[in-house]
Design an enzyme around this catalytic site. Structure first.
Site, PDB file in Angstrom:
ATOM      1  N   GLY A 173       0.905  -1.283  -0.084  1.00  0.00           N
ATOM      2  CA  GLY A 173       0.062   0.124  -0.170  1.00  0.00           C
ATOM      3  C   GLY A 173       0.740   1.101   0.244  1.00  0.00           C
ATOM      4  O   GLY A 173       0.694   2.386   0.410  1.00  0.00           O
TER       5      GLY A 173
ATOM      6  N   ASP B  77      -2.625   8.166  -6.003  1.00  0.00           N
ATOM      7  CA  ASP B  77      -1.260   7.557  -6.017  1.00  0.00           C
ATOM      8  C   ASP B  77      -0.357   8.174  -7.204  1.00  0.00           C
ATOM      9  O   ASP B  77       0.779   8.750  -6.867  1.00  0.00           O
ATOM     10  CB  ASP B  77      -1.292   6.005  -6.391  1.00  0.00           C
ATOM     11  CG  ASP B  77      -2.056   5.294  -5.155  1.00  0.00           C
ATOM     12  OD1 ASP B  77      -2.569   6.125  -4.257  1.00  0.00           O
ATOM     13  OD2 ASP B  77      -2.438   4.205  -5.223  1.00  0.00           O
TER      14      ASP B  77
HETATM   15  C1  GLA Z   1      -5.277   2.765  -3.681  1.00  0.00           C
HETATM   16  C2  GLA Z   1      -5.505   3.229  -5.162  1.00  0.00           C
HETATM   17  C3  GLA Z   1      -5.757   4.785  -4.565  1.00  0.00           C
HETATM   18  C4  GLA Z   1      -7.003   5.006  -3.382  1.00  0.00           C
HETATM   19  C5  GLA Z   1      -6.336   4.222  -2.223  1.00  0.00           C
HETATM   20  C6  GLA Z   1      -7.544   4.408  -1.302  1.00  0.00           C
HETATM   21  O1  GLA Z   1      -4.261   3.052  -3.307  1.00  0.00           O
HETATM   22  O2  GLA Z   1      -4.789   3.404  -5.941  1.00  0.00           O
HETATM   23  O3  GLA Z   1      -6.347   5.485  -5.816  1.00  0.00           O
HETATM   24  O4  GLA Z   1      -8.180   4.776  -3.723  1.00  0.00           O
HETATM   25  O5  GLA Z   1      -6.391   2.746  -2.469  1.00  0.00           O
HETATM   26  O6  GLA Z   1      -7.409   5.611  -0.379  1.00  0.00           O
END
Ligand code: GLA
Length: 396
Positions: A136, A184
């Site tokens: 993440g 992101d």
């Molecule tokens: C992932 C997705 C982002 C966002 C997050 C949750 O990282 O790529 O675009 O939606 O989850 O906030």
């Protein structure tokens, strides 16, 4: 969402500074120096989770770990991509996505450029990254933004940082199969480690804000693979779309009053309540919250992600609770999509290492193996399960 994925192999350890070592790595693999290169950081989201695909607000910051891509025109036909962490070279052409997960992201970027009219010569590319995979912290966005920056430099493309982020998002959606939002790639393209990027994901208006006064960022990996992250993520997106449709708005961002969602049936009511309250938390934090208040907003965000959005896991809840109970922690929450992965805490500056050691020891006593990711642990402390463990669990 991550440059890992089913079947990806555990990375080996090519070296700690991809920006310095990438060009050398390219020369070692391809027998000549690269012609151009680009790099980009991973990110950790401090506040504003699952708001970006609802046109809402986010507050990510860059992490020190980066991905470097070096490139030169090749002899052809097609493209060769060498990933230093996997000691693996993939060969492919535009018509067929490669099987190798990391090369698929590069292929996606090349396809987006080609679809936009860029004529691509045969290319050799070398990838080198220290961004943790599958926890993440946006290893895939870092790879896409670094690839696009390297191609911009090589081919003299007139692309600004926002256009790079948009191309990266399209590549991810089209070729990695996850309906991710714009946070992101925007964070990877525009944030730095000293600031948080306050981004309105609808207008893309943005401001770089200083990190909360009296707070330092700590990121711990729970060691739990993100189970069902892609299907769970896409389902949450559908639920939000349905909630907005029933409320008669284009997106949940348009709702300020949490009471407005109470007419919805569950689970739509709970999902919408998270988005509405999370947007309010980001707006308050961006208005200049000090570390104590920012931490309280992080704690509330975690409760909302756990209870209303249902994207936490027992292990993440345990690790977050250990962090929140520490006297040198202002607040803590899961970060990223959830379903496993990492937690972020705001700590008293200078106490990050002590907080990490104490929380991870207590977490280990519960039978789990977590890892400190930010700040990067001292290399002397790296051992089994450490940030640079060459044999982490597969799937992270
Ligand atoms: C992932 C997705 C982002 C966002 C997050 C949750 O990282 O790529 O675009 O939606 O989850 O906030």
């Amino acid at each position: 969402m991550s440059a890992g994925g089913p079947g990806h192999r555990a990375p080996s350890r090519p070296g700690a500074d991809p920006v310095a070592e990438g060009p050398r790595g390219f020369a070692a693999v391809f027998g000549r120096p690269p012609e151009a290169g680009g790099d980009a950081p991973g990110r950790v989201n401090l506040l504003g989770e699952h708001t970006d695909y609802n046109d809402g607000y986010v507050l990510p910051t860059a992490i020190p770990q980066r991905t470097r891509v070096d490139v030169a025109r090749g002899a052809g036909p097609g493209f060769r991509v060498h990933a230093a962490e996997y000691r693996d070279t993939a060969s492919f052409d535009l018509a067929a996505p490669p099987a190798e997960h990391h090369a698929r992201y590069v292929h996606g970027c090349l396809r987006e450029l080609a679809d936009g009219g860029v004529v691509l010569p045969p290319l050799d590319l070398h990838l080198h990254s220290t961004v943790p995979i599958g926890v993440g912290l946006s290893s895939s966005a870092a790879l896409e933004v670094a690839t696009l920056r390297a191609l911009r430099a090589l081919l003299g493309l007139a692309l600004d940082d926002v256009e790079i982020a948009r191309l990266a998002q399209r590549a991810e959606i089209a070729y990695a199969g996850v309906q991710c939002g714009i946070m992101d790639p925007m964070a990877s393209s525009l944030a730095d480690t000293d600031h948080m990027l306050f981004l309105d994901t609808r207008s893309l208006e943005r401001t770089l804000l200083p990190l909360p006064r009296g707070g330092a960022v700590l990121v711990l990996d729970s060691g739990i693979a993100r189970r069902l992250a892609d299907s769970g993520y896409n389902r949450r997106r559908d639920e939000c779309r349905e909630a907005a449709r029933r409320l008669g708005v284009a997106s949940l961002r348009e709702i300020d009053d949490p009471a407005a969602v109470e007419s919805l049936p569950d689970p739509l009511r709970a999902r919408a309540r998270h988005v509405v309250t999370e947007n309010a938390r980001v707006l308050e934090a961006a208005g200049g919250a000090d570390a104590a208040r920012f931490g309280a907003l992080m704690d509330a965000s975690h409760a909302s992600l756990r209870d209303d959005y249902a994207v936490s896991t027992p292990e993440l809840d345990a690790l977050v609770a250990l962090l929140q109970a520490h006297p040198d922690v202002h607040g803590a929450r899961l970060t990223g999509a959830g379903f496993g992965g990492a937690c972020v805490a705001l700590c008293v500056p200078g106490r990050e290492g002590a907080v990490a050691a104490s929380a991870l020891a207590a977490y280990r006593a519960l039978g789990h193996a977590g890892t400190q990711r930010v700040p990067e642990p001292d290399p002397a402390d790296r051992g089994p399960g450490g940030a640079d463990d060459p044999c982490p669990d597969p799937g992270r």
